[in-house]
Design an enzyme around this catalytic site. Structure first.
Site, PDB file in Angstrom:
ATOM      1  CG  LEU A 146      39.113 -66.562 128.906  1.00  0.00           C
ATOM      2  CD1 LEU A 146      40.094 -67.703 128.773  1.00  0.00           C
ATOM      3  CD2 LEU A 146      39.826 -65.308 129.367  1.00  0.00           C
ATOM      4  CE1 TYR A 147      33.967 -68.209 120.486  1.00  0.00           C
ATOM      5  CE2 TYR A 147      34.698 -66.280 119.263  1.00  0.00           C
ATOM      6  CZ  TYR A 147      34.046 -67.499 119.304  1.00  0.00           C
ATOM      7  OH  TYR A 147      33.466 -68.006 118.161  1.00  0.00           O
ATOM      8  CD  GLN A 148      39.097 -61.159 120.993  1.00  0.00           C
ATOM      9  OE1 GLN A 148      39.400 -60.887 122.157  1.00  0.00           O
ATOM     10  NE2 GLN A 148      38.853 -60.225 120.080  1.00  0.00           N
TER      11      GLN A 148
END
Length: 247
Positions: A146-148
């Protein structure tokens, strides 16, 4: 010559605080945005001068609108917005709670969009929006899907927003940052088991997190200083920096 007016999100600590300190020390006027007014006010008070602290939850469109309306009462025109606020917390998508998913998407992607939308009418010609991305979108980090994804989306947003704002003379730059730390830096809050899984899964992908270099926040502020000092006929779309392992 009057200094620049620079708005920084996530300014209560980490890179945001280091940027505020650097720019204020350079004679600029800094506006510190953060979810906790007490925390950003403490940073602004320590900086002194004309530093302004404003409460702002970037995940809330209403909070962002209110924050920029408050800024406009003191500074109707600004020179730069640095979208620094973000959530970094490793987890597996299949195990993610609704709050974890929405938190990542709203903070890391929607938040910079909300802030940019509110800042654009206030930015002077020659103004600058700088978005913070991450080296993780091109590295085999585990448990950061999700961060990426949100950081990759932010980079795409920056490219097309720059084209959209061309006639207004506003530049948009992405800074794809490497690992950083500074005084008081702590790892994201997570249980020890999640932390161990994160390090082990990254190692299996060939990424030894313990052996990677770490830059100091105050060292990286020079990059942002250079970007804001670019001559008007120069644009830098993406800056990538990595941390070095020092001998």
């Amino acid at each position: 010559m009057a200094g620049k007016i620079i708005v920084i999100t996530g300014a209560n600590g980490g890179l945001g605080r280091a940027l505020a300190q650097r720019f204020a020390g350079d004679g600029e006027t800094v506006v510190l945005l953060g979810r906790s007014l007490d925390k950003v006010r403490a940073v602004a008070d320590a900086i002194g001068g004309s530093a302004l602290a404003v409460e702002c939850d970037v995940t809330s469109a209403d909070s962002v609108r209110a924050a920029f309306a408050e800024i406009a009462r003191t500074h109707p025109k600004i020179d730069a917005l640095i979208n620094n606020a973000a959530i970094f917390k490793p987890f597996l998508v299949e195990e993610a709670s609704d709050e974890q998913i929405l938190g990542a998407v709203l903070t890391n992607l929607a938040g910079p969009i909300f802030c940019s939308r509110s800042a654009i009418p206030m930015l002077s010609r020659g103004g600058h929006i700088i978005n913070l991305s991450s080296e993780s979108i091109d590295e085999p980090f585990a448990h950061l899907t999700l961060y990426q994804a949100t950081k990759a989306g932010l980079e795409t947003f920056g490219v097309h927003l720059h084209a959209e704002l061309g006639e207004k003379g506003i530049r948009v730059t992405t800074v794809r940052a490497g690992q950083m730390m500074g005084d008081g830096t702590t790892m994201p809050e997570m249980d020890p088991v999640a932390m161990e899984r994160f390090f082990e899964a990254s190692m299996k992908r060939g990424l030894n997190l313990m052996a990677r270099g770490i830059s100091q926040y105050h060292s990286t502020t020079a990059i942002f200083r250079t970007l804001l000092d670019l001559p008007p006929d120069v644009h830098v779309g993406v800056v990538r920096f990595q941390s070095r392992v020092l001998d």
